[in-house]
Scaffold this motif. Sequence first.
Motif, PDB file in Angstrom:
ATOM      1  N   ALA A  91       0.788  -1.233   0.000  1.00  0.00           N
ATOM      2  CA  ALA A  91       0.000   0.000   0.000  1.00  0.00           C
ATOM      3  C   ALA A  91       0.827   1.294   0.000  1.00  0.00           C
ATOM      4  N   PRO A  92       1.843   1.425   0.865  1.00  0.00           N
ATOM      5  CA  PRO A  92       2.576   2.704   0.889  1.00  0.00           C
ATOM      6  C   PRO A  92       3.257   3.025  -0.444  1.00  0.00           C
ATOM      7  N   TYR A  93       3.645   1.987  -1.195  1.00  0.00           N
ATOM      8  CA  TYR A  93       4.365   2.213  -2.448  1.00  0.00           C
ATOM      9  C   TYR A  93       3.416   2.574  -3.589  1.00  0.00           C
ATOM     10  N   LEU A  94       2.138   2.192  -3.443  1.00  0.00           N
ATOM     11  CA  LEU A  94       1.181   2.402  -4.536  1.00  0.00           C
ATOM     12  C   LEU A  94       0.243   3.574  -4.268  1.00  0.00           C
ATOM     13  N   LYS A  95       0.462   4.289  -3.158  1.00  0.00           N
ATOM     14  CA  LYS A  95      -0.561   5.226  -2.687  1.00  0.00           C
ATOM     15  C   LYS A  95      -0.831   6.379  -3.651  1.00  0.00           C
ATOM     16  N   ASP A  96       0.151   6.767  -4.488  1.00  0.00           N
ATOM     17  CA  ASP A  96      -0.063   7.913  -5.379  1.00  0.00           C
ATOM     18  C   ASP A  96      -0.562   7.526  -6.764  1.00  0.00           C
ATOM     19  N   LEU A  97      -0.774   6.212  -7.004  1.00  0.00           N
ATOM     20  CA  LEU A  97      -1.234   5.779  -8.323  1.00  0.00           C
ATOM     21  C   LEU A  97      -2.726   6.028  -8.493  1.00  0.00           C
ATOM     22  N   SER A  98      -3.167   6.015  -9.760  1.00  0.00           N
ATOM     23  CA  SER A  98      -4.589   6.192 -10.039  1.00  0.00           C
ATOM     24  C   SER A  98      -5.356   4.955  -9.593  1.00  0.00           C
ATOM     25  N   LEU A  99      -6.676   5.099  -9.476  1.00  0.00           N
ATOM     26  CA  LEU A  99      -7.513   3.971  -9.066  1.00  0.00           C
ATOM     27  C   LEU A  99      -7.391   2.818 -10.063  1.00  0.00           C
ATOM     28  N   ARG A 100      -7.266   3.153 -11.351  1.00  0.00           N
ATOM     29  CA  ARG A 100      -7.152   2.122 -12.374  1.00  0.00           C
ATOM     30  C   ARG A 100      -5.890   1.277 -12.159  1.00  0.00           C
ATOM     31  N   TRP A 101      -4.750   1.957 -11.916  1.00  0.00           N
ATOM     32  CA  TRP A 101      -3.504   1.232 -11.655  1.00  0.00           C
ATOM     33  C   TRP A 101      -3.610   0.377 -10.393  1.00  0.00           C
ATOM     34  N   PRO A 128       9.411   7.017 -10.686  1.00  0.00           N
ATOM     35  CA  PRO A 128       8.232   7.339 -11.519  1.00  0.00           C
ATOM     36  C   PRO A 128       7.709   6.139 -12.316  1.00  0.00           C
ATOM     37  N   SER A 129       8.585   5.159 -12.618  1.00  0.00           N
ATOM     38  CA  SER A 129       8.112   4.030 -13.436  1.00  0.00           C
ATOM     39  C   SER A 129       8.113   2.708 -12.658  1.00  0.00           C
ATOM     40  N   SER A 130       8.210   2.761 -11.318  1.00  0.00           N
ATOM     41  CA  SER A 130       8.293   1.531 -10.512  1.00  0.00           C
ATOM     42  C   SER A 130       7.099   0.610 -10.725  1.00  0.00           C
ATOM     43  N   HIS A 131       5.898   1.209 -10.867  1.00  0.00           N
ATOM     44  CA  HIS A 131       4.708   0.359 -10.975  1.00  0.00           C
ATOM     45  C   HIS A 131       4.722  -0.472 -12.249  1.00  0.00           C
TER      46      HIS A 131
ATOM     47  N   LEU B  24      -7.376   1.461   0.999  1.00  0.00           N
ATOM     48  CA  LEU B  24      -7.661   2.159   2.265  1.00  0.00           C
ATOM     49  C   LEU B  24      -6.429   2.802   2.899  1.00  0.00           C
ATOM     50  N   PHE B  25      -5.260   2.604   2.285  1.00  0.00           N
ATOM     51  CA  PHE B  25      -4.035   3.072   2.928  1.00  0.00           C
ATOM     52  C   PHE B  25      -4.128   4.554   3.304  1.00  0.00           C
ATOM     53  N   GLY B  26      -3.704   4.847   4.540  1.00  0.00           N
ATOM     54  CA  GLY B  26      -3.763   6.228   4.993  1.00  0.00           C
ATOM     55  C   GLY B  26      -4.989   6.483   5.859  1.00  0.00           C
ATOM     56  N   ARG B  27      -6.044   5.643   5.669  1.00  0.00           N
ATOM     57  CA  ARG B  27      -7.259   5.838   6.474  1.00  0.00           C
ATOM     58  C   ARG B  27      -7.359   4.794   7.567  1.00  0.00           C
ATOM     59  N   PHE B  28      -6.565   3.712   7.456  1.00  0.00           N
ATOM     60  CA  PHE B  28      -6.769   2.585   8.354  1.00  0.00           C
ATOM     61  C   PHE B  28      -5.421   1.923   8.624  1.00  0.00           C
ATOM     62  N   GLU B  29      -5.063   1.783   9.879  1.00  0.00           N
ATOM     63  CA  GLU B  29      -3.804   1.145  10.248  1.00  0.00           C
ATOM     64  C   GLU B  29      -4.079  -0.295  10.686  1.00  0.00           C
ATOM     65  N   VAL B  30      -3.319  -1.275  10.138  1.00  0.00           N
ATOM     66  CA  VAL B  30      -3.533  -2.666  10.543  1.00  0.00           C
ATOM     67  C   VAL B  30      -3.022  -2.845  11.973  1.00  0.00           C
ATOM     68  N   PRO B  31      -3.892  -3.300  12.899  1.00  0.00           N
ATOM     69  CA  PRO B  31      -3.425  -3.489  14.277  1.00  0.00           C
ATOM     70  C   PRO B  31      -2.336  -4.560  14.342  1.00  0.00           C
ATOM     71  N   GLY B  32      -1.380  -4.368  15.261  1.00  0.00           N
ATOM     72  CA  GLY B  32      -0.240  -5.280  15.377  1.00  0.00           C
ATOM     73  C   GLY B  32      -0.651  -6.719  15.619  1.00  0.00           C
ATOM     74  N   THR B  33      -1.694  -6.916  16.460  1.00  0.00           N
ATOM     75  CA  THR B  33      -2.132  -8.278  16.777  1.00  0.00           C
ATOM     76  C   THR B  33      -2.639  -8.985  15.523  1.00  0.00           C
ATOM     77  N   MET B  34      -3.400  -8.254  14.697  1.00  0.00           N
ATOM     78  CA  MET B  34      -3.943  -8.857  13.487  1.00  0.00           C
ATOM     79  C   MET B  34      -2.816  -9.199  12.508  1.00  0.00           C
ATOM     80  N   ARG B  35      -1.835  -8.292  12.438  1.00  0.00           N
ATOM     81  CA  ARG B  35      -0.700  -8.518  11.554  1.00  0.00           C
ATOM     82  C   ARG B  35       0.037  -9.800  11.962  1.00  0.00           C
ATOM     83  N   ARG B  36       0.209  -9.956  13.294  1.00  0.00           N
ATOM     84  CA  ARG B  36       0.879 -11.168  13.796  1.00  0.00           C
ATOM     85  C   ARG B  36       0.049 -12.395  13.499  1.00  0.00           C
ATOM     86  N   ALA B  37      -1.261 -12.298  13.724  1.00  0.00           N
ATOM     87  CA  ALA B  37      -2.135 -13.449  13.525  1.00  0.00           C
ATOM     88  C   ALA B  37      -2.141 -13.880  12.054  1.00  0.00           C
ATOM     89  N   LEU B  38      -2.144 -12.903  11.138  1.00  0.00           N
ATOM     90  CA  LEU B  38      -2.165 -13.221   9.702  1.00  0.00           C
ATOM     91  C   LEU B  38      -0.944 -14.036   9.293  1.00  0.00           C
TER      92      LEU B  38
END
Lengths: 227, 105
Positions: A91-101, A128-131, B24-38
């Motif tokens: 997620a952190p690496y893809l956060k700036d991409l469009s919804l389609r990507w 810029p071209s990682s994806h 959802l990134f940025g709006r929701f943080e995965v709790p540590g316990t769930m991360r461990r359980a997964l």
Amino acid sequence: MTNNQSSFWAGVRAELPLLIGVFPFGMIYGALAMNSGLTHAQAQAMSSIVFAGSAQFVTSQLVHEGAPGLVIVLTIAVVNLRHLLYSASMAPYLKDLSLRWKTVLAYLLTDEAYAPGILNYEKEGIQPSSHWFLLGAGFTLWLTWQMSTALGIFLEAAIPPTWPLDFALPLTFIAMIVPALKTRPMVAAWLSAGIVAILAYSLPFKLGLILAAGTGILVGTALETRR
Amino acid sequence: MSLWLILLLGGLITFGLRFSLIYLFGRFEVPGTMRRALHYVPPAVLAALIFPELFLNNGEFSITALNPRLLAGLIAILTAWYSRNTLVTITTGMIALFLLQSIAF
């Protein structure tokens, strides 16, 4: 070649060594699905609709055993829960991409695309071209999976029915998980789930599988937390 | 439930799992316990699929030397541990089962 193109082909090249393992997997899946009573179209379609190796094996097995649909769907969800972890880690690496990507890359986010993809991001950071790298790796895997499925479906008729081909399923799972059992909590999770699965095997609707998986997850997490 | 509907639902769930946190990134943080359980999902689920195939014979517990699947499975587990190679493990396990079935009766 543009940066996007060279990044795409770098992803393709990174995926190639993994295909040695993926291609036979896909063939075994195709043959097993036919053995389990799926039609050609269903066996092939599952490879693009579900597109997740172990879940496809499990689905074939459950169809073969006549498990109820709801149990099969729930089992697919449980077997694929690990993809939540991949999603979280990408997620952190893809956060700036469009919804389609995001949609396309999420669809392609299998075990074998995640591995080279995340390694590339950790090494190079977000370029810029990682994806395009992830797209190259993911698409190569997707194409290989479709072709190997088709070949497995095609060859199934040539395999004598007395061959214990169904045993390839537990063997596949053994090959995937045993090398990963490196810590005590992992081994404990594995053993406890296995023992419960045997004891609870006679429960209806394959509930033993869910009970066993739940037990293993609890045991592993509890042991890790205690340390 | 028709098989096509099962495939469609299974596909939607699988895509949902892969897409959810990327979306959802940025709006929701995965709790540590769930991360461990997964982390323990793969060994637990796969053990639940492997063990009955090795230890049960037509639903009956079978731990004798005459259970070729148990022996072949143990050989495959050792092969997987030492070789760490998917293809070698599957091939060795299949050959072991063929040989054990042909000497058993």
